[in-house]
Design a protein around this motif. Sequence first.
Motif, mmCIF file in Angstrom:
data_model
loop_
_atom_site.group_PDB
_atom_site.id
_atom_site.type_symbol
_atom_site.label_atom_id
_atom_site.label_comp_id
_atom_site.label_asym_id
_atom_site.label_seq_id
_atom_site.Cartn_x
_atom_site.Cartn_y
_atom_site.Cartn_z
ATOM 1 N N GLU A 1 0.818 -1.205 0.000
ATOM 2 C CA GLU A 1 0.000 0.000 0.000
ATOM 3 C C GLU A 1 0.857 1.262 0.000
ATOM 4 O OE1 GLU A 1 -0.871 0.645 4.622
ATOM 5 O OE2 GLU A 1 -1.652 -1.256 3.854
ATOM 6 N N THR A 2 2.134 1.152 -0.449
ATOM 7 C CA THR A 2 3.060 2.281 -0.345
ATOM 8 C C THR A 2 2.815 3.352 -1.393
ATOM 9 O OG1 THR A 2 4.637 1.106 -1.744
ATOM 10 C CG2 THR A 2 4.851 0.822 0.648
ATOM 11 N N GLU A 3 2.114 3.043 -2.497
ATOM 12 C CA GLU A 3 1.883 4.025 -3.552
ATOM 13 C C GLU A 3 0.389 4.069 -3.902
ATOM 14 O OE1 GLU A 3 4.377 3.198 -6.877
ATOM 15 O OE2 GLU A 3 6.245 3.349 -5.730
ATOM 16 N N PRO A 4 -0.422 4.577 -2.999
ATOM 17 C CA PRO A 4 -1.862 4.659 -3.272
ATOM 18 C C PRO A 4 -2.181 5.743 -4.292
ATOM 19 C CG PRO A 4 -1.373 5.715 -1.195
ATOM 20 C CD PRO A 4 -0.094 5.083 -1.641
ATOM 21 N N LEU A 5 -3.269 5.526 -5.034
ATOM 22 C CA LEU A 5 -3.707 6.516 -6.013
ATOM 23 C C LEU A 5 -4.785 7.432 -5.456
ATOM 24 C CD1 LEU A 5 -3.895 4.291 -9.246
ATOM 25 C CD2 LEU A 5 -2.039 5.790 -8.505
ATOM 26 N N GLY A 6 -5.366 7.061 -4.361
ATOM 27 C CA GLY A 6 -6.435 7.850 -3.746
ATOM 28 C C GLY A 6 -7.094 7.060 -2.632
ATOM 29 N N THR A 7 -8.328 7.422 -2.317
ATOM 30 C CA THR A 7 -9.060 6.748 -1.238
ATOM 31 C C THR A 7 -9.855 5.563 -1.733
ATOM 32 O OG1 THR A 7 -10.894 8.296 -1.542
ATOM 33 C CG2 THR A 7 -9.186 8.895 0.081
ATOM 34 N N ALA A 8 -10.087 5.510 -3.062
ATOM 35 C CA ALA A 8 -10.886 4.398 -3.608
ATOM 36 C C ALA A 8 -10.062 3.123 -3.559
ATOM 37 C CB ALA A 8 -11.328 4.709 -5.034
ATOM 38 N N GLU A 9 -10.577 2.121 -2.828
ATOM 39 C CA GLU A 9 -9.840 0.873 -2.668
ATOM 40 C C GLU A 9 -9.667 0.138 -4.003
ATOM 41 O OE1 GLU A 9 -8.352 0.005 0.008
ATOM 42 O OE2 GLU A 9 -9.162 1.592 1.275
ATOM 43 N N GLU A 10 -10.702 0.249 -4.851
ATOM 44 C CA GLU A 10 -10.652 -0.490 -6.130
ATOM 45 C C GLU A 10 -9.534 0.059 -7.024
ATOM 46 O OE1 GLU A 10 -13.622 -1.701 -9.827
ATOM 47 O OE2 GLU A 10 -14.436 -0.771 -8.021
ATOM 48 N N LEU A 11 -9.253 1.387 -6.953
ATOM 49 C CA LEU A 11 -8.176 1.968 -7.759
ATOM 50 C C LEU A 11 -6.814 1.560 -7.234
ATOM 51 C CD1 LEU A 11 -9.475 5.614 -8.364
ATOM 52 C CD2 LEU A 11 -9.435 3.720 -9.990
ATOM 53 N N ASN A 12 -6.722 1.410 -5.888
ATOM 54 C CA ASN A 12 -5.418 1.052 -5.318
ATOM 55 C C ASN A 12 -5.077 -0.409 -5.569
ATOM 56 O OD1 ASN A 12 -4.976 3.637 -4.341
ATOM 57 N ND2 ASN A 12 -6.063 3.253 -2.413
ATOM 58 N N ARG A 13 -6.102 -1.261 -5.685
ATOM 59 C CA ARG A 13 -5.825 -2.657 -6.029
ATOM 60 C C ARG A 13 -5.559 -2.728 -7.543
ATOM 61 N NH1 ARG A 13 -10.663 -3.545 -2.785
ATOM 62 N NH2 ARG A 13 -10.080 -4.302 -0.694
ATOM 63 N N ARG A 14 -4.297 -2.841 -7.940
ATOM 64 C CA ARG A 14 -3.945 -2.745 -9.362
ATOM 65 C C ARG A 14 -2.638 -3.481 -9.650
ATOM 66 N NH1 ARG A 14 -2.115 1.799 -6.851
ATOM 67 N NH2 ARG A 14 -0.022 2.604 -7.477
ATOM 68 N N ILE A 15 -2.449 -3.733 -10.962
ATOM 69 C CA ILE A 15 -1.183 -4.278 -11.478
ATOM 70 C C ILE A 15 -0.643 -3.277 -12.498
ATOM 71 C CG2 ILE A 15 -0.068 -6.078 -12.852
ATOM 72 C CD1 ILE A 15 -0.752 -7.029 -10.087
ATOM 73 N N ASP A 16 0.576 -2.772 -12.236
ATOM 74 C CA ASP A 16 1.253 -1.880 -13.189
ATOM 75 C C ASP A 16 2.397 -2.650 -13.871
ATOM 76 O OD1 ASP A 16 -0.394 0.165 -12.505
ATOM 77 O OD2 ASP A 16 1.036 1.171 -11.159
ATOM 78 N N ILE A 17 2.398 -2.635 -15.201
ATOM 79 C CA ILE A 17 3.475 -3.288 -15.980
ATOM 80 C C ILE A 17 4.209 -2.191 -16.769
ATOM 81 C CG2 ILE A 17 4.056 -4.975 -17.760
ATOM 82 C CD1 ILE A 17 1.530 -6.496 -17.031
ATOM 83 N N THR A 18 5.472 -1.993 -16.446
ATOM 84 C CA THR A 18 6.291 -0.991 -17.156
ATOM 85 C C THR A 18 7.167 -1.710 -18.198
ATOM 86 O OG1 THR A 18 6.341 0.419 -15.192
ATOM 87 C CG2 THR A 18 7.979 0.843 -16.932
ATOM 88 N N ILE A 19 6.990 -1.315 -19.464
ATOM 89 C CA ILE A 19 7.750 -1.909 -20.594
ATOM 90 C C ILE A 19 8.837 -0.911 -20.984
ATOM 91 C CG2 ILE A 19 7.593 -2.858 -22.927
ATOM 92 C CD1 ILE A 19 4.516 -3.149 -22.315
ATOM 93 N N ARG A 20 10.077 -1.289 -20.764
ATOM 94 C CA ARG A 20 11.199 -0.377 -21.027
ATOM 95 C C ARG A 20 11.607 -0.471 -22.499
ATOM 96 N NH1 ARG A 20 15.859 -1.588 -17.282
ATOM 97 N NH2 ARG A 20 16.648 -2.884 -18.973
ATOM 98 N N THR A 21 11.433 0.653 -23.194
ATOM 99 C CA THR A 21 11.767 0.706 -24.632
ATOM 100 C C THR A 21 13.109 1.371 -24.898
ATOM 101 O OG1 THR A 21 10.583 2.807 -24.854
ATOM 102 C CG2 THR A 21 9.330 0.780 -25.258
ATOM 103 N N THR A 22 13.654 2.059 -23.892
ATOM 104 C CA THR A 22 14.960 2.701 -24.082
ATOM 105 C C THR A 22 16.070 1.726 -23.756
ATOM 106 O OG1 THR A 22 14.906 3.531 -21.812
ATOM 107 C CG2 THR A 22 14.016 4.963 -23.515
ATOM 108 N N PRO A 23 17.230 1.888 -24.370
ATOM 109 C CA PRO A 23 18.347 0.963 -24.118
ATOM 110 C C PRO A 23 18.817 1.015 -22.679
ATOM 111 C CG PRO A 23 18.709 2.266 -26.104
ATOM 112 C CD PRO A 23 17.519 2.856 -25.434
#
Length: 611
Positions: free
Chosen positions: A589-611
Amino acid sequence: MTALRGDTSSHQTTYAERLANNKKTVTRVTTETKPATTIQGLAQVPAVAERCREMFMHRRCYQMHCEIRKICVLVLLTLFGCAGPKIDSVLLDTSLQGAQQAIESASALEAERLPIEEFGRAVKLLALAQKAQENGDIAQSAEFAYQAELVARIAHAKARQHKAREQRVLVREQAAQARIAALADELAIARIQHELTKESLAEVEAANQQGKKREGILTTDMAELTASLQRTELQVTLSSAALLVNIAKELYPAIETTADYERAQATLALAGSLLAREDDFTAADKTTGEAQQQANALYETAVQNQNKEHAEETEARVAIAKAELIIERAQYLSASQHAQQPFEEATAHLKTAQQHFKARQYAQARHSAEASQQRADNAVGIAEVVEYRQRAQKELAALTTEAQRAVETAEKEIAAQANTDVPRLESRLYQLAKDALAAAKTALAEKDYPAAIQAAADSSETLQRAITNTQQLTSAKTNLMQALRKLPKVTEVVEVNEGVRLRISGNLFAIGSTALKPAFFPTFAQIAKVLRRAAFAEYPLRIEAHTATSGAGGVNMHISGERAKAVQTFLIEEGGLEKKRLTAVGLGETEPLGTAEELNRRIDITIRTTP
């Protein structure tokens, strides 16, 4: 000239065959020499041949001078070090090939079997040029190659001249042989008539029907025919000698003023007068033999004198050609301005040499041409120093301008990309381009202009690579974002510094569970399919799992880590992605997006395109 010296042996063919062959020979010789069977026709042959030879030699010498001038300029520019342009291997190979071709041309004319010392010298010079090339001495190799081609062309000219002279003598000999053949046919006719008379006499004697009176008549006829045959044989020999004397005069006109020529003409006249008498042919036979011997000796003398004159002509022609070549070099170096006196003297001596040559004064022509060479060499030596100094100054000014322009261009190119994506997406190459520009400026300040030009070119090349890579990355990133936005249950697709971030929010897992719900299987399967494409197959992925703020922090951190691993496992096992591309991280829970629990429950996938 065997036929001119006179074997008039018996003919083995019939009279009809000899007469037919004689007509063909006379027709052919008449067509080729127009006519060559008369003294006037023979006089035309050497004049035409001489004119053709002079036209060919003048044209050939001009071509040789043009080709040698190119090689000579290159050699002279090489002799003055760093101030002049450098000889590259392609020009050197061209010079060596030119020398080799010149030697092969002379060899094709059999120059090696003739007394032409230039051919052997050209071969040796070519060998020295090739050896200097193997030793890395490019300037020396080019100099030897130039000399080899010049000497080989001189040998080629001498060989061609020798061939032309042999051909001219051959034409004269063929014409003479045709005339002798015609006279021989007349002799054959007389012999045939003699044989027919003998046969008639034999028939009369065998029949013994006409008596002694008829026998006396036939005897008288036989004597007359014998005398006629002897006179004809002497006439053939005398005509051959006269023809040989005329050929000697055609070969070497000056022989007409010698005592041998007058003696031969007197002997011919005496033999003709003795032959005209009706009595004894003994004196005529002896005098005719002497005339034949004198004609042979006169012909040999004419050939020797002609060869000597041709040798002097060739030496004079070569000396004039060398003088013209050196003067051309002096003109190229502006010797008329930098060394006016020796240049004018060289030109005057050359003009005098050409006048002597035209007057057939070959020794004087060679002497004047050699004097012209000496003056022209002095002019070249003086002009080279001045000309190369001026050229070096011009080249330095041009090099300075080129270096300044190159640095300015590179600086403008880097400034134009300062506010684009290039510094961010290709920071390493962009910095290398800036470093190269700094090096170019330093070299320019230190007046190291070649280094400044090279550094500026490196800067421009590196910057162009950065621009190209940025364009490729930007295009690939745009295509990736468009493909991901079309997938179901994808909440957000945004561009970040590293590349592209994909977000899926909602209840992907049951409360307190680390098992991915089957409803989201198609979404992650489609994500894996997109990332397997060739354009995106090398991009690494970072999977981040986030939880709501309810519950204990330590528990949420543990659960988020397991959920991230669950997504990683699915993408590997079900999606077919390589494990080395994926990294799974639980952030709780270290990076919440707000108070909405449904928004905080998430999967973020970062695709690195730079070398």
